[in-house]
Motif scaffolding. Structure first.
Motif, PDB file in Angstrom:
ATOM      1  N   ASP A  98     -82.815 -30.597  76.397  1.00  0.00           N
ATOM      2  CA  ASP A  98     -83.295 -31.006  77.720  1.00  0.00           C
ATOM      3  C   ASP A  98     -82.274 -30.666  78.804  1.00  0.00           C
ATOM      4  OD1 ASP A  98     -85.699 -31.884  76.738  1.00  0.00           O
ATOM      5  OD2 ASP A  98     -85.093 -33.985  76.599  1.00  0.00           O
ATOM      6  N   ALA A  99     -80.980 -30.807  78.490  1.00  0.00           N
ATOM      7  CA  ALA A  99     -79.937 -30.449  79.456  1.00  0.00           C
ATOM      8  C   ALA A  99     -79.977 -28.947  79.741  1.00  0.00           C
ATOM      9  CB  ALA A  99     -78.567 -30.855  78.929  1.00  0.00           C
ATOM     10  N   PHE A 100     -80.176 -28.137  78.705  1.00  0.00           N
ATOM     11  CA  PHE A 100     -80.271 -26.691  78.903  1.00  0.00           C
ATOM     12  C   PHE A 100     -81.502 -26.336  79.739  1.00  0.00           C
ATOM     13  CE2 PHE A 100     -81.716 -22.439  77.367  1.00  0.00           C
ATOM     14  CZ  PHE A 100     -80.711 -21.695  77.970  1.00  0.00           C
ATOM     15  N   ARG A 101     -82.620 -26.994  79.497  1.00  0.00           N
ATOM     16  CA  ARG A 101     -83.842 -26.730  80.254  1.00  0.00           C
ATOM     17  C   ARG A 101     -83.686 -27.038  81.742  1.00  0.00           C
ATOM     18  NH1 ARG A 101     -87.060 -29.466  75.668  1.00  0.00           N
ATOM     19  NH2 ARG A 101     -87.777 -27.676  74.445  1.00  0.00           N
ATOM     20  N   LEU A 102     -82.754 -27.910  82.083  1.00  0.00           N
ATOM     21  CA  LEU A 102     -82.521 -28.251  83.486  1.00  0.00           C
ATOM     22  C   LEU A 102     -81.694 -27.185  84.215  1.00  0.00           C
ATOM     23  CD1 LEU A 102     -81.912 -32.105  83.248  1.00  0.00           C
ATOM     24  CD2 LEU A 102     -83.954 -30.902  84.088  1.00  0.00           C
ATOM     25  N   THR A 103     -81.104 -26.263  83.461  1.00  0.00           N
ATOM     26  CA  THR A 103     -80.362 -25.166  84.092  1.00  0.00           C
ATOM     27  C   THR A 103     -81.343 -24.071  84.496  1.00  0.00           C
ATOM     28  OG1 THR A 103     -79.976 -23.930  82.044  1.00  0.00           O
ATOM     29  CG2 THR A 103     -78.358 -25.656  82.621  1.00  0.00           C
ATOM     30  N   THR A 104     -80.905 -23.197  85.384  1.00  0.00           N
ATOM     31  CA  THR A 104     -81.762 -22.072  85.789  1.00  0.00           C
ATOM     32  C   THR A 104     -82.090 -21.200  84.592  1.00  0.00           C
ATOM     33  OG1 THR A 104     -80.824 -22.091  88.008  1.00  0.00           O
ATOM     34  CG2 THR A 104     -81.939 -20.076  87.325  1.00  0.00           C
ATOM     35  N   ALA A 105     -81.095 -20.872  83.798  1.00  0.00           N
ATOM     36  CA  ALA A 105     -81.327 -20.035  82.618  1.00  0.00           C
ATOM     37  C   ALA A 105     -82.300 -20.709  81.653  1.00  0.00           C
ATOM     38  CB  ALA A 105     -80.013 -19.729  81.910  1.00  0.00           C
ATOM     39  N   GLY A 106     -82.117 -21.990  81.418  1.00  0.00           N
ATOM     40  CA  GLY A 106     -83.003 -22.724  80.521  1.00  0.00           C
ATOM     41  C   GLY A 106     -84.433 -22.759  81.018  1.00  0.00           C
ATOM     42  N   ALA A 107     -84.594 -22.978  82.318  1.00  0.00           N
ATOM     43  CA  ALA A 107     -85.941 -23.013  82.888  1.00  0.00           C
ATOM     44  C   ALA A 107     -86.612 -21.648  82.784  1.00  0.00           C
ATOM     45  CB  ALA A 107     -85.883 -23.471  84.342  1.00  0.00           C
ATOM     46  N   LEU A 108     -85.858 -20.580  83.029  1.00  0.00           N
ATOM     47  CA  LEU A 108     -86.431 -19.238  82.978  1.00  0.00           C
ATOM     48  C   LEU A 108     -86.720 -18.784  81.550  1.00  0.00           C
ATOM     49  CD1 LEU A 108     -84.267 -17.466  85.707  1.00  0.00           C
ATOM     50  CD2 LEU A 108     -86.682 -18.106  85.890  1.00  0.00           C
ATOM     51  N   LEU A 109     -85.844 -19.112  80.620  1.00  0.00           N
ATOM     52  CA  LEU A 109     -86.013 -18.653  79.242  1.00  0.00           C
ATOM     53  C   LEU A 109     -86.960 -19.526  78.430  1.00  0.00           C
ATOM     54  CD1 LEU A 109     -82.324 -17.701  78.410  1.00  0.00           C
ATOM     55  CD2 LEU A 109     -84.245 -16.141  78.827  1.00  0.00           C
ATOM     56  N   LEU A 110     -86.842 -20.839  78.572  1.00  0.00           N
ATOM     57  CA  LEU A 110     -87.614 -21.751  77.733  1.00  0.00           C
ATOM     58  C   LEU A 110     -88.693 -22.522  78.485  1.00  0.00           C
ATOM     59  CD1 LEU A 110     -84.763 -23.328  75.569  1.00  0.00           C
ATOM     60  CD2 LEU A 110     -86.227 -21.368  75.031  1.00  0.00           C
ATOM     61  N   GLY A 111     -88.549 -22.647  79.785  1.00  0.00           N
ATOM     62  CA  GLY A 111     -89.487 -23.460  80.541  1.00  0.00           C
ATOM     63  C   GLY A 111     -89.206 -24.937  80.338  1.00  0.00           C
ATOM     64  N   ARG A 112     -89.958 -25.750  81.063  1.00  0.00           N
ATOM     65  CA  ARG A 112     -89.692 -27.190  81.003  1.00  0.00           C
ATOM     66  C   ARG A 112     -90.877 -28.006  80.519  1.00  0.00           C
ATOM     67  NH1 ARG A 112     -86.643 -27.087  86.709  1.00  0.00           N
ATOM     68  NH2 ARG A 112     -84.642 -26.353  85.936  1.00  0.00           N
ATOM     69  N   ILE A 113     -92.084 -27.608  80.908  1.00  0.00           N
ATOM     70  CA  ILE A 113     -93.264 -28.444  80.653  1.00  0.00           C
ATOM     71  C   ILE A 113     -94.261 -27.671  79.796  1.00  0.00           C
ATOM     72  CG2 ILE A 113     -95.188 -29.662  81.725  1.00  0.00           C
ATOM     73  CD1 ILE A 113     -93.364 -29.933  84.224  1.00  0.00           C
ATOM     74  N   PHE A 114     -94.742 -28.303  78.736  1.00  0.00           N
ATOM     75  CA  PHE A 114     -95.740 -27.698  77.852  1.00  0.00           C
ATOM     76  C   PHE A 114     -97.073 -27.562  78.572  1.00  0.00           C
ATOM     77  CE2 PHE A 114     -99.284 -28.175  74.917  1.00  0.00           C
ATOM     78  CZ  PHE A 114     -99.027 -27.147  74.026  1.00  0.00           C
ATOM     79  N   SER A 115     -97.715 -26.422  78.396  1.00  0.00           N
ATOM     80  CA  SER A 115     -99.043 -26.193  78.960  1.00  0.00           C
ATOM     81  C   SER A 115     -99.803 -25.195  78.106  1.00  0.00           C
ATOM     82  CB  SER A 115     -98.946 -25.645  80.390  1.00  0.00           C
ATOM     83  OG  SER A 115    -100.207 -25.203  80.849  1.00  0.00           O
ATOM     84  N   LEU A 116    -100.993 -25.585  77.677  1.00  0.00           N
ATOM     85  CA  LEU A 116    -101.822 -24.646  76.918  1.00  0.00           C
ATOM     86  C   LEU A 116    -102.219 -23.446  77.772  1.00  0.00           C
ATOM     87  CD1 LEU A 116    -104.088 -27.065  74.858  1.00  0.00           C
ATOM     88  CD2 LEU A 116    -102.239 -25.606  74.005  1.00  0.00           C
ATOM     89  N   TRP A 117    -102.289 -23.632  79.093  1.00  0.00           N
ATOM     90  CA  TRP A 117    -102.638 -22.515  79.972  1.00  0.00           C
ATOM     91  C   TRP A 117    -101.577 -21.416  79.935  1.00  0.00           C
ATOM     92  CZ3 TRP A 117    -107.357 -21.791  81.199  1.00  0.00           C
ATOM     93  CH2 TRP A 117    -108.216 -22.866  81.357  1.00  0.00           C
ATOM     94  N   ASN A 118    -100.346 -21.798  79.640  1.00  0.00           N
ATOM     95  CA  ASN A 118     -99.303 -20.782  79.497  1.00  0.00           C
ATOM     96  C   ASN A 118     -99.629 -19.824  78.356  1.00  0.00           C
ATOM     97  OD1 ASN A 118     -97.575 -21.400  81.591  1.00  0.00           O
ATOM     98  ND2 ASN A 118     -96.368 -22.817  80.372  1.00  0.00           N
TER      99      ASN A 118
END
Length: 148
Positions: A98-118
């Motif tokens: 979760d800490a990694f997901r809060l970084t710019t790299a984490g958000a771009l590589l892994l995203g933050r929120i699950f969505s079936l539309w993705n």
């Protein structure tokens, strides 16, 4: 041999270089969309799912760079598996992740929120990656074969 990749080392290298250049262009487009989409007044849907589409296109192209001997169908299958695993990994929560997901790299590589539309956007992005790869590598290899 329709859909197969070239076996010659020079052709494989050329294909990988084309895919790497395409991946770089897709990364620039994706980052531009995420950073400038809202300020330019683009709808949230376009920014959110356009970024997801481009992310999957990048994954397709990078898999193709790393595994140039595979067919486009095999590359697409691997890219879809990676996208699905990354999407479902968003359901896993540990402090470090979760800490990694809060970084710019984490958000771009892994995203933050699950969505079936993705997953729909990833399928479209993989198909788009296949299409631009087919256009770029076919034209480059045909041009190479015609060279004196």
């Amino acid at each position: 041999m329709h859909g197969t990749q070239p076996d010659k080392p020079v052709a494989l290298l050329r294909t990988s270089l084309i895919r790497a250049a395409l991946a770089l262009a897709v990364i620039v487009c994706g980052l531009s969309l995420r950073w400038y989409g809202f300020p330019l007044g683009l709808p949230a849907f376009v920014v959110k799912y356009g970024g997801s589409l481009l992310w999957a296109t990048m994954v397709f192209l990078l898999v193709g760079v790393l595994l140039p001997r595979l067919t486009r169908t095999q590359i697409a299958a691997i890219a879809v598996v990676i996208a699905v695993v990354v999407e479902f990994s968003r359901l896993v929560h540990t402090p470090w992740l979760d800490a990694f997901r809060l970084t710019t790299a984490g958000a771009l590589l892994l995203g933050r929120i699950f969505s079936l539309w993705n997953l729909v956007a990833y399928a479209a992005g993989t198909a788009f990656g296949d299409w631009i790869d087919r256009l770029a590598t076919t034209h480059a290899l045909v041009g190479c074969a015609k060279a004196p």
